[in-house]
Design an enzyme around this catalytic site. Structure first.
Site, PDB file in Angstrom:
ATOM      1  N   THR A  28       0.853  -1.202   0.000  1.00  0.00           N
ATOM      2  CA  THR A  28       0.000   0.000   0.000  1.00  0.00           C
ATOM      3  C   THR A  28       0.888   1.251   0.000  1.00  0.00           C
ATOM      4  O   THR A  28       1.965   1.233   0.593  1.00  0.00           O
ATOM      5  CB  THR A  28      -0.887  -0.003   1.260  1.00  0.00           C
ATOM      6  OG1 THR A  28      -1.741  -1.142   1.202  1.00  0.00           O
ATOM      7  CG2 THR A  28      -1.749   1.250   1.362  1.00  0.00           C
ATOM      8  N   GLY A  29       0.392   2.308  -0.636  1.00  0.00           N
ATOM      9  CA  GLY A  29       1.105   3.591  -0.574  1.00  0.00           C
ATOM     10  C   GLY A  29       1.374   4.148  -1.947  1.00  0.00           C
ATOM     11  O   GLY A  29       1.030   3.530  -2.974  1.00  0.00           O
ATOM     12  N   SER A  30       2.013   5.326  -1.974  1.00  0.00           N
ATOM     13  CA  SER A  30       2.223   5.991  -3.256  1.00  0.00           C
ATOM     14  C   SER A  30       3.282   5.276  -4.102  1.00  0.00           C
ATOM     15  O   SER A  30       3.205   5.298  -5.336  1.00  0.00           O
ATOM     16  CB  SER A  30       2.608   7.454  -3.036  1.00  0.00           C
ATOM     17  OG  SER A  30       3.742   7.539  -2.216  1.00  0.00           O
ATOM     18  N   ASP A  81       6.225  -4.025  -1.788  1.00  0.00           N
ATOM     19  CA  ASP A  81       5.639  -2.976  -0.943  1.00  0.00           C
ATOM     20  C   ASP A  81       6.678  -1.885  -0.689  1.00  0.00           C
ATOM     21  O   ASP A  81       7.886  -2.113  -0.838  1.00  0.00           O
ATOM     22  CB  ASP A  81       5.172  -3.592   0.388  1.00  0.00           C
ATOM     23  CG  ASP A  81       4.195  -2.688   1.147  1.00  0.00           C
ATOM     24  OD1 ASP A  81       3.902  -1.566   0.672  1.00  0.00           O
ATOM     25  OD2 ASP A  81       3.734  -3.096   2.218  1.00  0.00           O
ATOM     26  N   ALA A  83       7.929   1.386   2.132  1.00  0.00           N
ATOM     27  CA  ALA A  83       8.194   1.475   3.572  1.00  0.00           C
ATOM     28  C   ALA A  83       8.358   2.948   3.927  1.00  0.00           C
ATOM     29  O   ALA A  83       8.567   3.791   3.051  1.00  0.00           O
ATOM     30  CB  ALA A  83       9.453   0.708   3.941  1.00  0.00           C
ATOM     31  N   ASP A  84       8.262   3.223   5.217  1.00  0.00           N
ATOM     32  CA  ASP A  84       8.491   4.592   5.688  1.00  0.00           C
ATOM     33  C   ASP A  84       9.951   4.808   6.073  1.00  0.00           C
ATOM     34  O   ASP A  84      10.462   5.919   5.951  1.00  0.00           O
ATOM     35  CB  ASP A  84       7.561   4.875   6.876  1.00  0.00           C
ATOM     36  CG  ASP A  84       6.105   4.758   6.462  1.00  0.00           C
ATOM     37  OD1 ASP A  84       5.691   5.515   5.564  1.00  0.00           O
ATOM     38  OD2 ASP A  84       5.399   3.887   6.984  1.00  0.00           O
ATOM     39  N   LYS A  94       6.807   0.516   8.868  1.00  0.00           N
ATOM     40  CA  LYS A  94       5.715   0.649   7.922  1.00  0.00           C
ATOM     41  C   LYS A  94       4.453   1.055   8.676  1.00  0.00           C
ATOM     42  O   LYS A  94       4.408   0.987   9.886  1.00  0.00           O
ATOM     43  CB  LYS A  94       5.474  -0.687   7.195  1.00  0.00           C
ATOM     44  CG  LYS A  94       6.623  -1.052   6.252  1.00  0.00           C
ATOM     45  CD  LYS A  94       6.324  -2.271   5.402  1.00  0.00           C
ATOM     46  CE  LYS A  94       4.997  -2.286   4.773  1.00  0.00           C
ATOM     47  NZ  LYS A  94       4.676  -1.091   3.955  1.00  0.00           N
ATOM     48  N   GLU A 103      -0.522  -5.671   5.581  1.00  0.00           N
ATOM     49  CA  GLU A 103       0.798  -5.733   4.942  1.00  0.00           C
ATOM     50  C   GLU A 103       1.653  -6.806   5.617  1.00  0.00           C
ATOM     51  O   GLU A 103       2.354  -7.570   4.949  1.00  0.00           O
ATOM     52  CB  GLU A 103       1.490  -4.370   5.043  1.00  0.00           C
ATOM     53  CG  GLU A 103       0.844  -3.312   4.164  1.00  0.00           C
ATOM     54  CD  GLU A 103       1.404  -1.914   4.357  1.00  0.00           C
ATOM     55  OE1 GLU A 103       1.269  -1.095   3.438  1.00  0.00           O
ATOM     56  OE2 GLU A 103       1.971  -1.628   5.433  1.00  0.00           O
TER      57      GLU A 103
END
Ligand code: 5RP
Length: 219
Positions: A28-30, A81, A83-84, A94, A103
């Protein structure tokens, strides 16, 4: 180069891990949004995708990629995926997008986890990005007190409700020197659904995009 352009580069590099007729897990995410966009643009056909969030399901639908249920397909060969934060050892933070629980499930069920990030997310020590913790709503204050006892400063992500109907605490001021140990400790607090530390099952490959292109790290 702008962060989004780096995310696109990392996402495109993840296409190298695909094989014909694969069923894969999708995060998930941009950055994952760029990955799904690249699948669509290059008309790569997948047998199916297991989604980690409602947001990703919508993107998959728009791209014409068939969504399949994890319960119906068993283990997956590949999970892609973002990650932050990430270390070169493959430990991750994440959950910035609140999708950490699904996730973590899809990552656990996958043989290979390819993590796609821009270089601003690569750190020596995790914790500059506040650590997301998904909690059962009635346990929010209790869990917050336990996290304060561990030296963190939890902040309720007010208004955020996860796809599982739970809430998020973002824990500031942690300097995470032993991610696997902290993951285990936070997981043991009653009321915690998932902590956004991915260390016991971290990334198998990191694709890090920067101004000079893409770097691949195999922790
Ligand atoms: C969502 C996540 C994302 O992978 C993380 O927040 C990175 O997002 P982006 O690709 O938008 O920077 O963990 O829960």
């Amino acid at each position: 180069m702008q962060a989004q352009a780096k995310k696109r580069l990392a996402a495109q590099a993840a296409l190298d891990y695909l094989e014909d007729d694969m069923t894969i897990g999708v995060g998930t995410g941009s950055t994952v949004g760029e990955f799904i966009g690249a699948l669509r643009e290059r008309r790569i056909s997948l047998r199916g995708a297991v989604s980690s969030s409602k947001a990703t399901s919508a993107l998959l639908r728009a791209a014409g990629i068939p969504e399949v249920e994890l319960n119906d397909v068993g283990d997956l060969p590949l999970y892609v995926d973002g990650a932050d934060e990430a270390t070169i050892h493959g430990s991750l933070i994440k959950g910035g997008g609140a999708a950490l629980t699904r996730e973590k499930i899809v990552a656990a069920a996958s043989a290979r986890f390819v993590c796609i990030i821009d270089d601003s997310k690569l750190v020596d020590v995790l914790g500059r990005f506040a650590l997301p913790v998904e909690v059962i709503p009635m346990a929010r204050s209790y869990v917050a007190r336990r996290l304060v006892g561990m030296g963190g400063q939890p902040v309720w992500r007010e208004g955020a409700v996860t796809d599982n109907g739970n809430e998020i605490l973002d824990v500031h001021n942690l300097r995470i020197l032993d991610p696997a140990e902290l993951e285990t400790r936070i997981d043991q607090i009653a009321g915690v659904v998932t902590v956004g530390l991915f260390a016991r099952r971290g990334a198998d490959e990191l694709i890090v995009a920067g101004d000079d292109g893409v770097r691949r790290i195999s922790p």
